[in-house]
Design an enzyme around this catalytic site. Sequence first.
Site: not given
Length: 553
Positions: A7, A9, A148, A153
Amino acid sequence: MTFTVVDLETTGIASDASAITEIGAVKVRGGEILGEFSTLVNPGEPISPRISAMTGITDAMVADAPPIAAVLPSFLEFAAGSTWVAHNAPFDVGFLRAACESAGQPWPRPAVVDTVVLARRLLDRSEVPNRRLGTLARHFGAAVTPNHRALDDAKATVDVLHALLERLGGHYVVTDVDLAEFQRAIPAEEQRRKRHLAEGLPQAPGVYIFRDAADKPLYIGTSVNIAGRVRGYFTGSEKRTRMRHMLRLAERVETIECAHRVEAQVRELRLISGTKPPFNRKSKYPERLSWLRLTNEAFPRLSVVRTPPEAGAHWLGPFTSRRLAEETRDAVLEAVPIRQCTTKLSVRSTSPACALAELGCLAPCQHRVDVDEYGEVVARLGTAIAGDPSTVVAALQSRIGDLAARERFESAAELRRALRTFLHTVTRTQRLRAFIDAGELVAAERAPHGGWDVAVIRHGQLAAADTTPARTNPMQAIQALRSSAATIPATDAQLAGVRAAEAELLLSWLERPEVRLVHADVGWSMPTRSAGSYHALLDRLRDADVAAGVARY
């Protein structure tokens, strides 16, 4: 297989105009975690306040973090030789590929699994309202709540992946090749190539069963025109991805002709619950239903059970989930002071008291009430379940009013929803009980091409079905049908889950205005003051829940 669940960001949504701020990854194999990878990344550009508010990552946090060019070799080494997994994989994989190109790093061309695609194939709207990671994590009970942040995540996605992989087994997905194929959209040409499976099928009501090469059932359906319905699966009108995957595996179609639509629907229910085809979703697991019943002991309690109730017991249900059963039980306990503990109590000696003894419980464990006094309380509950629920309804309404007066509006709303669940369930239970207790019922509906579609129903179960000839007196044929109908003794009127679904299907048909009741053994009725008399209150409670955005029933 070894999976690297990743994952990211980022500073935005476009890989060619935004940059990575955090990478989190978890490597798993056989359900075991092999390692974790987590690092902040300096994006080389400011992070907008909107992104910072959502992720919690600020410019100050990434100021001393390494750039993506320094991070990529470590991540690619961590993920080497594995299948990459991401939720909405085009986003995460797209950013990583763009980063490799920008840094001059060779792209490893990994196999990729997208949990969004799997969720779309395996879950429908009746289970989850959307396929967001947070929604799926809640639905599957993930150990980590998505927030987030990349590593958290990724951990949540691991639990979602494992839950989806469990379901894939029922769809004959057992290898990496199967998994890649399952994610691929089925071309229309491949769908049309199997149109020959619809040839020679009867143009009559009945059940159709798609079977695979090993003759195992894949999907069971019903129609008033089997041939026409099955042909529809091989045309462009069939858009459901799940059905396209089923057709890829199908090798033949078996049919069972029925007298009319109602018999076909009943047979479908029985076949689905008995064979559990992987591509059917409804009515497949009646054994997973829950019930509320009073235990058979000196000081009974209201227990949530999976075992269907036997004749003579006080019960409520069935419930599609244990949570709804527990909500109903909690609503009843607000109004009727029966014990909540699970201790087996003796009529001869006392047992240690729990905290509830000081909070309004009758404390039969301490013999503060004897068996007869406690039995009177249980009898009130039995009346509320089998007949007039006014004592429970009045007590709950009074409690809701008291909470609202003290401005405890959230608690009042929760109790209001519990009252709605209780009324809905009692109404359903009383209808089922009355229907099963009615013995033999014979009903008929005008057939599309003349004559009558007839059903003989015994203790809530279809015992025989036929269509009488047009332009003839149907009574002689109906009498012959009654004589040859299956015997269903009253002692066998135990509400297994499949029986409850069948009884409700037959009830919905009987209540149609065009269906005529031809014969009833002992009459079919409900008490005047049964739960059905509260339909206006139930409508108001339903409207209140709809206004509050609570979807139920």
